[in-house]
Design a protein around this motif. Structure first.
Motif, short mmCIF file in Angstrom:
data_model
loop_
_atom_site.label_atom_id
_atom_site.label_comp_id
_atom_site.label_asym_id
_atom_site.label_seq_id
_atom_site.Cartn_x
_atom_site.Cartn_y
_atom_site.Cartn_z
N SER A 166 -0.30 8.57 -12.94
CA SER A 166 -1.19 8.70 -11.80
C SER A 166 -0.77 7.79 -10.65
CB SER A 166 -2.62 8.37 -12.24
OG SER A 166 -3.50 8.42 -11.16
N VAL A 167 -0.36 6.57 -11.00
CA VAL A 167 0.10 5.63 -9.97
C VAL A 167 1.37 6.16 -9.31
CG1 VAL A 167 1.10 3.34 -9.65
CG2 VAL A 167 -0.98 3.60 -10.98
N ALA A 168 2.29 6.69 -10.10
CA ALA A 168 3.54 7.22 -9.55
C ALA A 168 3.26 8.40 -8.62
CB ALA A 168 4.47 7.64 -10.68
N ALA A 169 2.34 9.26 -8.99
CA ALA A 169 2.00 10.40 -8.13
C ALA A 169 1.37 9.92 -6.83
CB ALA A 169 1.05 11.34 -8.86
N GLY A 170 0.53 8.90 -6.91
CA GLY A 170 -0.07 8.34 -5.70
C GLY A 170 0.97 7.73 -4.78
N ARG A 171 1.94 7.05 -5.36
CA ARG A 171 3.01 6.46 -4.54
C ARG A 171 3.86 7.54 -3.89
NH1 ARG A 171 5.72 1.37 -7.31
NH2 ARG A 171 6.16 0.92 -5.15
N ARG A 172 4.12 8.63 -4.65
CA ARG A 172 4.89 9.73 -4.07
C ARG A 172 4.15 10.36 -2.91
NH1 ARG A 172 4.95 12.78 -8.62
NH2 ARG A 172 5.51 11.23 -10.14
N ARG A 173 2.84 10.54 -3.06
CA ARG A 173 2.04 11.09 -1.97
C ARG A 173 2.04 10.17 -0.76
NH1 ARG A 173 -3.35 11.99 -4.67
NH2 ARG A 173 -2.18 11.06 -6.28
N ALA A 174 1.97 8.87 -1.01
CA ALA A 174 1.96 7.90 0.09
C ALA A 174 3.30 7.91 0.82
CB ALA A 174 1.64 6.50 -0.43
N ARG A 175 4.40 8.00 0.08
CA ARG A 175 5.71 8.06 0.71
C ARG A 175 5.89 9.33 1.53
NH1 ARG A 175 8.69 6.49 -4.29
NH2 ARG A 175 8.52 4.24 -4.31
#
Length: 94
Positions: free
Chosen positions: A70-79
């Motif tokens: 979930s954290v990785a997906a959030g970081r991808r969305r933020a990038r």
């Protein structure tokens, strides 16, 4: 408003967290059942029950993997939402 995440939509990793919680709960119950005869003075359960107690650790790891996903997906969305160039509000010097 279509680009906003709905409150009831599943995020990446939610399924792993839920499954991990379920496996952890099964392991916790198995641990209680396995330890109870030691306190009650009855005959201990077979060895495989101690193996079922390991489900607590497996469930904990599954839930942790779900959180990391979930954290990785959030970081991808933020990038993906970032603008390549100067930070908003700053002027570039030329």
């Amino acid at each position: 408003m279509r680009d906003k995440t709905q409150t009831n939509s599943p995020a990446p990793g939610d399924g792993l967290v839920r499954a991990g919680a379920l496996v952890f709960f099964v392991g916790a119950v198995a641990t209680l059942v396995t330890v109870a005869p030691l306190f009650l003075g009855t005959t201990p359960f077979p060895t495989y029950m101690f193996g079922l107690s390991m489900f607590m650790a497996v469930g904990f790891l599954m839930a942790g993997a779900g959180v990391l996903r979930s954290v990785a997906a959030g970081r991808r969305r933020a990038r993906a939402g970032q603008v390549s160039g100067p930070v908003s509000g700053q002027l570039s010097e030329q």
